[in-house]
Design an enzyme around this catalytic site. Structure first.
Site, PDB file in Angstrom:
ATOM      1  N   HIS A   1       0.867  -1.189   0.000  1.00 30.05           N
ATOM      2  CA  HIS A   1       0.000   0.000   0.000  1.00 30.05           C
ATOM      3  C   HIS A   1       0.898   1.232   0.000  1.00 30.05           C
ATOM      4  O   HIS A   1       1.618   1.478   0.968  1.00 30.05           O
ATOM      5  CB  HIS A   1      -0.919  -0.003   1.226  1.00 30.05           C
ATOM      6  CG  HIS A   1      -1.873  -1.159   1.252  1.00 30.05           C
ATOM      7  ND1 HIS A   1      -3.073  -1.144   0.574  1.00 30.05           N
ATOM      8  CD2 HIS A   1      -1.792  -2.372   1.848  1.00 30.05           C
ATOM      9  CE1 HIS A   1      -3.692  -2.307   0.763  1.00 30.05           C
ATOM     10  NE2 HIS A   1      -2.938  -3.072   1.530  1.00 30.05           N
TER      11      HIS A   1
ATOM     12  N   ASP B   1       2.064  -6.805   2.561  1.00 29.95           N
ATOM     13  CA  ASP B   1       0.897  -6.029   3.005  1.00 29.95           C
ATOM     14  C   ASP B   1       1.360  -4.782   3.774  1.00 29.95           C
ATOM     15  O   ASP B   1       0.742  -4.382   4.757  1.00 29.95           O
ATOM     16  CB  ASP B   1      -0.067  -6.873   3.847  1.00 29.95           C
ATOM     17  CG  ASP B   1      -1.440  -6.221   3.990  1.00 29.95           C
ATOM     18  OD1 ASP B   1      -1.693  -5.153   3.376  1.00 29.95           O
ATOM     19  OD2 ASP B   1      -2.275  -6.769   4.735  1.00 29.95           O
TER      20      ASP B   1
ATOM     21  N   PRO C   1      -6.375  -0.789  10.912  1.00 30.67           N
ATOM     22  CA  PRO C   1      -5.547  -1.991  10.860  1.00 30.67           C
ATOM     23  C   PRO C   1      -4.420  -1.845   9.841  1.00 30.67           C
ATOM     24  O   PRO C   1      -4.608  -1.220   8.806  1.00 30.67           O
ATOM     25  CB  PRO C   1      -6.539  -3.083  10.423  1.00 30.67           C
ATOM     26  CG  PRO C   1      -7.584  -2.350   9.652  1.00 30.67           C
ATOM     27  CD  PRO C   1      -7.645  -0.939  10.190  1.00 30.67           C
ATOM     28  N   GLY C   2      -3.253  -2.411  10.152  1.00 27.68           N
ATOM     29  CA  GLY C   2      -2.159  -2.403   9.183  1.00 27.68           C
ATOM     30  C   GLY C   2      -0.819  -2.130   9.822  1.00 27.68           C
ATOM     31  O   GLY C   2      -0.727  -1.495  10.868  1.00 27.68           O
TER      32      GLY C   2
ATOM     33  N   HIS D   1      -8.991 -10.491  -1.074  1.00 28.08           N
ATOM     34  CA  HIS D   1      -8.891 -10.295   0.380  1.00 28.08           C
ATOM     35  C   HIS D   1     -10.032 -11.126   0.958  1.00 28.08           C
ATOM     36  O   HIS D   1     -11.192 -10.707   0.904  1.00 28.08           O
ATOM     37  CB  HIS D   1      -9.033  -8.803   0.691  1.00 28.08           C
ATOM     38  CG  HIS D   1      -9.235  -8.469   2.136  1.00 28.08           C
ATOM     39  ND1 HIS D   1      -8.352  -7.694   2.846  1.00 28.08           N
ATOM     40  CD2 HIS D   1     -10.233  -8.785   3.003  1.00 28.08           C
ATOM     41  CE1 HIS D   1      -8.798  -7.546   4.093  1.00 28.08           C
ATOM     42  NE2 HIS D   1      -9.941  -8.195   4.212  1.00 28.08           N
TER      43      HIS D   1
END
Ligand code: ZN
Length: 432
Positions: A53, A298, A316-317, A172
């Site tokens: 990302h 990710d 989230p992440g 996903h």
């Protein structure tokens, strides 16, 4: 600029001198090449990340194509696939071409845009898949990542559509009706903390459905961030039947468990969530065995205000690009085999396959993931397997700081990276 890399360990060849000239691995006289003493270092084909990302356009406060590209180069990557959940969403030829162009301008890694499956990631109608495929960005992978393509009819149509040009739908896998309000893995720890759980079956049910759809259509499916032991069994079954499915696991799902949530530190909040130790063991085994084809980061940078808040409100992440190789070395080294001193016990061929060759094949990036041999594009990275480094978020090239490995000491260090023969990293530091 040409480089002579002296005394480096090359897969299948032992110690060798490598000459890089005119963008390729060359043979013959070194001339006035810059000499790099690579004694003790291992040369790998440049790593390829299928799941990054980069946040641009739209959230340049969290990351840009340039800062994410620099983090990638420092992690040993020469190519990354940029996910479509930007703002605006990468669901048109215009946006994917913009991301592609920004990647070229930064010039640190090859940035290959992923196109959205549905307009605005809304899961209602198909985006302009054909226009993105024939654009200058030549999109081959489509994903609504961040969201699941939950509607089976839409998923079927997407698989049918991309079959014509050998495209891939990257799913996903999260049945949204089973994860409403979910905050972490559904299990013992969630019960103890009183947090709403994200059950393993929400992932496994979608993967089971999608491998059957992919088989029915005869199209290519890629499963993002596999996180449970049950998902591994579904994939094993599908592969045994000859379904055209590939799968990825993230570094964090190979190393960290849901116990981390007991800290209530939102840096450990991620989607899919960290699972149990038994899941981690199953994922490691599946990666070694090939049921899971690749490691993908990710890499999900988030601005401070989206991460340094209460667990329930945090996005989230986690960051991943700069630490992926070290985390994988640690995860695969801490059981069966073991990473000995100087990386003696590391299966470098497995690392090259799971982190470079296989992701390059899935993405159709023919300039990457190649054997390091004369004539091949000079996309490669040099790793010091004996080095150990303490992870300091302040040193990250990313614009964000949400690494879950802060303060941890991890094995291995990327010392140099070359993109088409140009150094992007030297002496462990970004060149530009
Ligand atoms: Zn995702």
């Amino acid at each position: 600029m040409s480089f002579l890399i002296k005394g480096v360990s090359v897969l299948g060849k032992g110690k060798a001198d490598l000459l890089i000239r005119d963008g390729v691995i060359a043979e013959g006289g070194a001339g006035n090449a810059q000499v790099i003493d690579a004694d003790g270092l291992v040369a790998l084909p440049g790593l390829v990340d299928l799941h990054t990302h980069l946040r641009e356009p739209g959230r340049e406060d969290a990351e840009t194509v340039e800062t994410g590209s620099r983090a990638a180069a420092l992690g040993g990557y020469t190519a990354v696939c940029a996910m479509a959940n930007t703002s605006p969403v990468a669901d048109t030829a215009g946006v994917v071409e913009q991301v592609y162009r920004l990647g070229r301008e930064a010039g640190l890694v090859d940035v290959q845009p992923i196109g959205a499956v549905t307009v605005g990631l809304a899961g209602e109608r198909l985006a302009e898949l054909g226009a993105m495929a024939t654009s200058a960005a030549q999109v081959r992978i489509f994903s609504d990542d961040g969201h699941c393509v939950a509607d089976p009819r839409l998923m079927r149509r997407a698989l049918e559509y991309v079959k014509a040009f050998d495209g891939v739908i990257a799913q996903h896998a999260e049945e949204p009706r089973l994860t409403e309000g979910a905050q972490m893995h559904e299990g013992e720890v969630a019960t103890r903390l009183g947090l709403t759980g994200w059950p393993a079956v929400a992932e496994e049910a979608i993967i089971a459905r999608d491998v059957l759809l992919a088989e029915h259509v005869g199209s290519r499916l890629h499963v993002c961030h596999v996180s449970t032991a049950g998902s591994v069994e579904v994939l094993r079954h599908a592969k045994a039947r000859g379904v055209k499915v590939t799968a990825e696991v993230t570094p964090h799902h190979l190393l960290l468990t849901d116990e981390r949530a007991t800290s209530y530190d939102p840096v450990f909040k991620v989607n899919p969530p960290l699972r149990t130790a038994a899941d981690v063991e199953a994922l490691r085994a599946a990666l070694r065995e090939g049921v899971i084809d690749i490691v993908a980061t990710d890499h999900a940078p988030h601005a401070v205000e989206d991460k340094e808040c209460e667990w329930g409100y945090a996005r989230p992440g986690m960051l991943g690009l700069e630490t992926a190789l070290s985390v994988v070395l640690d995860a695969l080294g801490s059981s069966a085999g073991g990473a000995g001193a100087g990386g003696a016990g590391v299966d470098w061929d497995l690392i090259a396959e799971r982190m470079s060759r296989a992701p390059a094949r899935i993405a159709g990036l023919t300039e990457h993931g190649r054997d390091i041999a004369p004539g091949a594009p000079a996309n490669l990275t040099l790793v010091d397997p004996a080095a150990r480094r303490r992870i300091d978020p302040g040193e990250s090239a990313s614009r964000s700081r949400n690494t879950p490995y802060a303060g941890m000491t991890l094995p291995g260090r990327v010392m140099a990276t070359f993109l088409r023969g140009e150094a992007t990293v030297l002496d462990g530091k970004a060149v530009k």
